[in-house]
Design a protein around this motif. Structure first.
Motif, PDB file in Angstrom:
ATOM      1  N   GLY A 190       5.433   5.964  13.352  1.00 40.21           N
ATOM      2  CA  GLY A 190       5.038   4.931  12.415  1.00 40.21           C
ATOM      3  C   GLY A 190       5.236   3.541  12.999  1.00 40.21           C
ATOM      4  N   GLY A 191       4.783   2.537  12.239  1.00 39.60           N
ATOM      5  CA  GLY A 191       4.949   1.164  12.691  1.00 39.60           C
ATOM      6  C   GLY A 191       4.041   0.223  11.954  1.00 39.60           C
ATOM      7  N   LEU A 192       3.953  -0.977  12.489  1.00 38.04           N
ATOM      8  CA  LEU A 192       3.101  -2.027  11.929  1.00 38.04           C
ATOM      9  C   LEU A 192       1.815  -2.098  12.744  1.00 38.04           C
ATOM     10  CD1 LEU A 192       2.586  -4.528  10.119  1.00 38.04           C
ATOM     11  CD2 LEU A 192       3.858  -5.857  11.829  1.00 38.04           C
ATOM     12  N   VAL A 193       0.687  -2.069  12.069  1.00 38.39           N
ATOM     13  CA  VAL A 193      -0.602  -2.121  12.750  1.00 38.39           C
ATOM     14  C   VAL A 193      -1.551  -2.991  11.941  1.00 38.39           C
ATOM     15  CG1 VAL A 193      -1.437  -0.024  11.618  1.00 38.39           C
ATOM     16  CG2 VAL A 193      -2.390  -0.695  13.837  1.00 38.39           C
ATOM     17  N   GLN A 194      -2.468  -3.654  12.626  1.00 40.90           N
ATOM     18  CA  GLN A 194      -3.453  -4.479  11.940  1.00 40.90           C
ATOM     19  C   GLN A 194      -4.551  -3.620  11.325  1.00 40.90           C
ATOM     20  OE1 GLN A 194      -4.884  -7.400  14.746  1.00 40.90           O
ATOM     21  NE2 GLN A 194      -3.121  -8.727  14.408  1.00 40.90           N
ATOM     22  N   ALA A 242      -5.282  -1.496   4.597  1.00 45.19           N
ATOM     23  CA  ALA A 242      -4.055  -1.918   3.920  1.00 45.19           C
ATOM     24  C   ALA A 242      -3.572  -0.848   2.942  1.00 45.19           C
ATOM     25  CB  ALA A 242      -4.293  -3.241   3.198  1.00 45.19           C
ATOM     26  N   GLU A 243      -4.510  -0.170   2.306  1.00 52.75           N
ATOM     27  CA  GLU A 243      -4.130   0.851   1.316  1.00 52.75           C
ATOM     28  C   GLU A 243      -3.555   2.119   1.943  1.00 52.75           C
ATOM     29  OE1 GLU A 243      -7.119  -0.661   1.599  1.00 52.75           O
ATOM     30  OE2 GLU A 243      -8.773   0.737   1.237  1.00 52.75           O
ATOM     31  N   ASP A 244      -3.557   2.207   3.263  1.00 52.79           N
ATOM     32  CA  ASP A 244      -2.902   3.328   3.931  1.00 52.79           C
ATOM     33  C   ASP A 244      -1.406   3.079   4.117  1.00 52.79           C
ATOM     34  OD1 ASP A 244      -5.790   3.519   6.022  1.00 52.79           O
ATOM     35  OD2 ASP A 244      -5.303   4.852   4.346  1.00 52.79           O
ATOM     36  N   THR A 245      -0.959   1.875   3.778  1.00 50.06           N
ATOM     37  CA  THR A 245       0.460   1.550   3.903  1.00 50.06           C
ATOM     38  C   THR A 245       1.289   2.458   3.007  1.00 50.06           C
ATOM     39  OG1 THR A 245       0.038  -0.753   4.482  1.00 50.06           O
ATOM     40  CG2 THR A 245       2.186  -0.235   3.502  1.00 50.06           C
ATOM     41  N   THR A 263       2.804   0.596   8.102  1.00 46.96           N
ATOM     42  CA  THR A 263       2.434  -0.646   7.439  1.00 46.96           C
ATOM     43  C   THR A 263       1.176  -1.195   8.097  1.00 46.96           C
ATOM     44  OG1 THR A 263       4.750  -1.142   6.940  1.00 46.96           O
ATOM     45  CG2 THR A 263       3.172  -2.950   6.782  1.00 46.96           C
ATOM     46  N   VAL A 264       0.136  -1.385   7.287  1.00 51.60           N
ATOM     47  CA  VAL A 264      -1.126  -1.924   7.788  1.00 51.60           C
ATOM     48  C   VAL A 264      -1.278  -3.330   7.211  1.00 51.60           C
ATOM     49  CG1 VAL A 264      -3.601  -1.587   8.018  1.00 51.60           C
ATOM     50  CG2 VAL A 264      -2.077   0.399   7.796  1.00 51.60           C
ATOM     51  N   SER A 265      -1.178  -4.304   8.084  1.00 49.30           N
ATOM     52  CA  SER A 265      -1.198  -5.696   7.631  1.00 49.30           C
ATOM     53  C   SER A 265      -1.573  -6.610   8.776  1.00 49.30           C
ATOM     54  CB  SER A 265       0.183  -6.086   7.092  1.00 49.30           C
ATOM     55  OG  SER A 265       0.226  -7.459   6.752  1.00 49.30           O
ATOM     56  N   SER A 266      -2.252  -7.692   8.428  1.00 44.90           N
ATOM     57  CA  SER A 266      -2.585  -8.686   9.444  1.00 44.90           C
ATOM     58  C   SER A 266      -1.519  -9.787   9.471  1.00 44.90           C
ATOM     59  CB  SER A 266      -3.960  -9.292   9.154  1.00 44.90           C
ATOM     60  OG  SER A 266      -4.011  -9.806   7.836  1.00 44.90           O
ATOM     61  N   ALA A 272       3.296   5.484  -1.332  1.00 44.15           N
ATOM     62  CA  ALA A 272       3.292   4.032  -1.328  1.00 44.15           C
ATOM     63  C   ALA A 272       4.220   3.539  -2.424  1.00 44.15           C
ATOM     64  CB  ALA A 272       1.869   3.516  -1.549  1.00 44.15           C
ATOM     65  N   PRO A 273       4.719   2.311  -2.309  1.00 43.90           N
ATOM     66  CA  PRO A 273       5.637   1.774  -3.323  1.00 43.90           C
ATOM     67  C   PRO A 273       5.006   1.826  -4.718  1.00 43.90           C
ATOM     68  CG  PRO A 273       5.605   0.371  -1.397  1.00 43.90           C
ATOM     69  CD  PRO A 273       4.529   1.372  -1.189  1.00 43.90           C
TER      70      PRO A 273
END
Length: 115
Positions: A9-13, A87-90, A112-115, A40-41
């Motif tokens: 896992g991790g942070l990705v754009q 983003a909704e895959d977060t 986490t999918v975020s720019s 998801a939360p």
């Protein structure tokens, strides 16, 4: 005892890719169906993808064509390749297996999918 350990896992754009891994031990991996779930939360845990011992796969509609589940029985590992992330895959992603009436879960890995 049965153990499942997720990683990757991790942070990705948005639009990026990640590959999750789940290493199993304490059971006959090659004979076991494996599943990836996510939570998801504020939402219920949902089934994302499943792969049978025969290699048959199925997917949540929203990830079809973007995610691929696969397995390597020699490494006792199941993978989830995630492309075109949104983003909704977060969520926290979990792998799961079942032996008789008992179900076993990994500890989860955050995506986490975020720019």
């Amino acid at each position: 005892q049965v153990q499942l350990v997720e990683s990757g896992g991790g942070l990705v754009q948005p639009g990026g890719s990640l590959r999750l891994s789940c290493a199993g031990s304490g059971f006959i991996f090659s004979m076991s169906g494996m599943r990836w779930y996510r939570q998801a939360p504020g939402k219920q845990r949902e089934l994302v993808a499943a792969i049978g011992s025969n290699g048959y796969t199925n997917y949540l509609d929203s990830v079809k064509g973007r995610f691929t589940i696969s397995r390597d029985n020699a490494k006792k590992t199941v993978y989830l390749q995630m492309n075109s992330l949104r983003a909704e895959d977060t969520a926290v992603y979990y792998c799961r297996t079942q032996r008789g009436n008992n179900e076993y879960w990994g500890q989860g890995t955050q995506v986490t999918v975020s720019s």
